[in-house]
Design a protein around this motif. Structure first.
Motif, PDB file in Angstrom:
ATOM      1  N   ARG A 111       1.142  -8.808  -2.466  1.00  0.00           N
ATOM      2  CA  ARG A 111       0.180  -9.421  -1.168  1.00  0.00           C
ATOM      3  C   ARG A 111       0.269  -8.360  -0.053  1.00  0.00           C
ATOM      4  NH1 ARG A 111      -1.037 -11.994  -5.819  1.00  0.00           N
ATOM      5  NH2 ARG A 111      -2.234 -13.599  -5.297  1.00  0.00           N
ATOM      6  N   ILE A 112       1.269  -7.693   0.008  1.00  0.00           N
ATOM      7  CA  ILE A 112       1.230  -6.791   1.050  1.00  0.00           C
ATOM      8  C   ILE A 112       2.003  -5.473   0.696  1.00  0.00           C
ATOM      9  CG2 ILE A 112       2.468  -6.289   3.254  1.00  0.00           C
ATOM     10  CD1 ILE A 112       2.886  -9.255   4.038  1.00  0.00           C
ATOM     11  N   GLU A 171      -2.381  -5.638   9.053  1.00  0.00           N
ATOM     12  CA  GLU A 171      -3.405  -6.017   8.313  1.00  0.00           C
ATOM     13  C   GLU A 171      -4.021  -5.057   7.290  1.00  0.00           C
ATOM     14  OE1 GLU A 171      -5.747  -8.274  12.358  1.00  0.00           O
ATOM     15  OE2 GLU A 171      -5.969  -6.190  12.143  1.00  0.00           O
ATOM     16  N   ILE A 221      -2.134  -5.846   4.124  1.00  0.00           N
ATOM     17  CA  ILE A 221      -2.587  -7.168   3.496  1.00  0.00           C
ATOM     18  C   ILE A 221      -4.046  -6.690   2.776  1.00  0.00           C
ATOM     19  CG2 ILE A 221      -3.719  -9.234   3.590  1.00  0.00           C
ATOM     20  CD1 ILE A 221      -1.478  -9.759   6.075  1.00  0.00           C
ATOM     21  N   ASP A 271      -4.861  -6.667  -1.179  1.00  0.00           N
ATOM     22  CA  ASP A 271      -6.119  -7.489  -1.762  1.00  0.00           C
ATOM     23  C   ASP A 271      -7.014  -6.661  -2.704  1.00  0.00           C
ATOM     24  OD1 ASP A 271      -4.946  -9.867  -0.612  1.00  0.00           O
ATOM     25  OD2 ASP A 271      -6.409  -9.566   1.163  1.00  0.00           O
TER      26      ASP A 271
END
Length: 351
Positions: free
Chosen positions: A280-281, A335, A338, A342
């Motif tokens: 996720r990161i 940001e 992340i 994604d």
């Protein structure tokens, strides 16, 4: 091509995953340094002289057939995010991006050729192709150089050759580099031996973005160090000979690892693949490292449900400039991490 936005969603030609020895050689790039006769070198000129040189350069380059429907940019007018995007696509150098005043950039429609105007030298002519393709890449750049010389008078000495800002480029002004993926040599601690061997042959090893960049994800650029006193043929033949030896050594080492450490290699590859599909990161450095491992898995036939072209695409679009360009806004490092995770999950078909 009307703007930088037109590049979005397009593959860079050097990341197509095609061409000779593309399982190890990512790309071949050839660059020529040229300066205008009767014009001060960029670092010796004042601002007025720099602008006058830039205007003349643009006029000459615009006459070249290669740049029909190409993109002509004043670097100072390009947003910071867009400049990072262009560096990531290997269309201009970090130095050109960092100090944009009095500088230009011209890009062919297919992105195979670009010319930096008023970089360290007045002209940095660059061609790039996928795989080990020294002959065709050289022909592409040499043809453009010949055409440009019809419109722009180059500074040339019968004794020294083409005159350049840095003495190491004087002569042919040629810098040829090949980007390789060498995970097996890295795993078996043989990279230092490669460094030593190539340096003795007049070559140097740099990182993913060339001079001044760190090596990341087992990607290395090998290029000639000097051009003075060497012909184009000598430089290119020497580079190709060395690259073929490095490729053969990487191939032999991959075979050795698969015969002797197959379980360990497969475990590392699938752990990397699993992390990419579930994280996720994820930082840029970690993503490149993991993609390098999965790319090795594809080349070895261990990973069968993803292709190299997709991995190359992910490698590019998850770089900071591309992430922000794609999102249409500047992002903090957190940001971006992340957003990168994604995007990787989406590209690999995971949620």
């Amino acid at each position: 091509m009307n703007s930088i936005d037109d590049m979005m969603g397009k593959h860079s030609v050097w990341l197509s995953g095609e061409g000779p020895k593309a399982h190890i050689v990512i790309s071949t790039r050839i660059r020529l340094a040229r300066n205008l006769e009767g014009h001060c070198f960029f670092h010796r000129a004042d601002d007025k002289q720099r602008d006058a040189t830039l205007e003349k350069l643009f006029k000459g380059v615009k006459k070249c057939a290669r740049f029909k429907d190409g993109l002509f940019l004043l670097v100072k007018d390009v947003a910071e995010v867009d400049r990072a995007f262009l560096v990531e696509r290997h269309l201009m150098s970090r130095e050109h991006e960092a100090e944009p005043a009095h500088k230009g950039l011209v890009i062919s429609k297919d992105e195979s050729v670009s010319v930096m105007l008023n970089e360290e030298d007045h002209l940095r002519i660059q061609g790039i192709k996928s795989g080990l393709d020294i002959v065709d890449t050289w022909k592409m750049v040499d043809d453009l150089d010949t055409e440009l010389s019809q419109y722009l008078p180059f500074a040339y000495s019968s004794k020294f050759g083409y005159l350049t800002s840095c003495p190491t480029n004087t002569g042919t002004g040629l810098r040829a580099s090949v980007m390789l993926h060498l995970p097996a040599l890295e795993m078996t601690d043989q990279i230092e031996n490669v460094y030593d061997a190539v340096s003795k042959l007049g070559l140097t090893i740099r990182g993913f973005y060339g001079e001044g960049s760190e090596t990341t994800g087992n990607f290395f650029q090998i290029s000639n160090q000097v051009s003075l006193g060497h012909s184009e043929t000598d430089i290119l033949d020497n580079l190709e000979r060395v690259i073929n030896k490095v490729v053969a050594k990487e191939e032999d080492t991959r075979t050795f690892l698969m015969h002797n450490k197959k379980s360990e290699i497969a475990d590392n590859i699938f752990r990397s693949y699993g992390t990419l599909k579930s994280a996720r990161i994820i930082t840029s450095r970690e993503a490149i490292k993991l993609l390098s491992s999965v790319r090795l898995g594809v080349d070895l036939g261990v990973v069968k449900d993803v292709n190299k072209s997709l991995l190359n695409e992910i490698l590019l679009v998850t770089q900071p400039g591309h992430l922000q360009k794609n999102g249409g806004q500047e992002l903090t490092p957190y940001e971006r991490d992340i957003k990168r995770a994604d995007m990787i999950r989406e590209k690999l078909g995971e949620k």
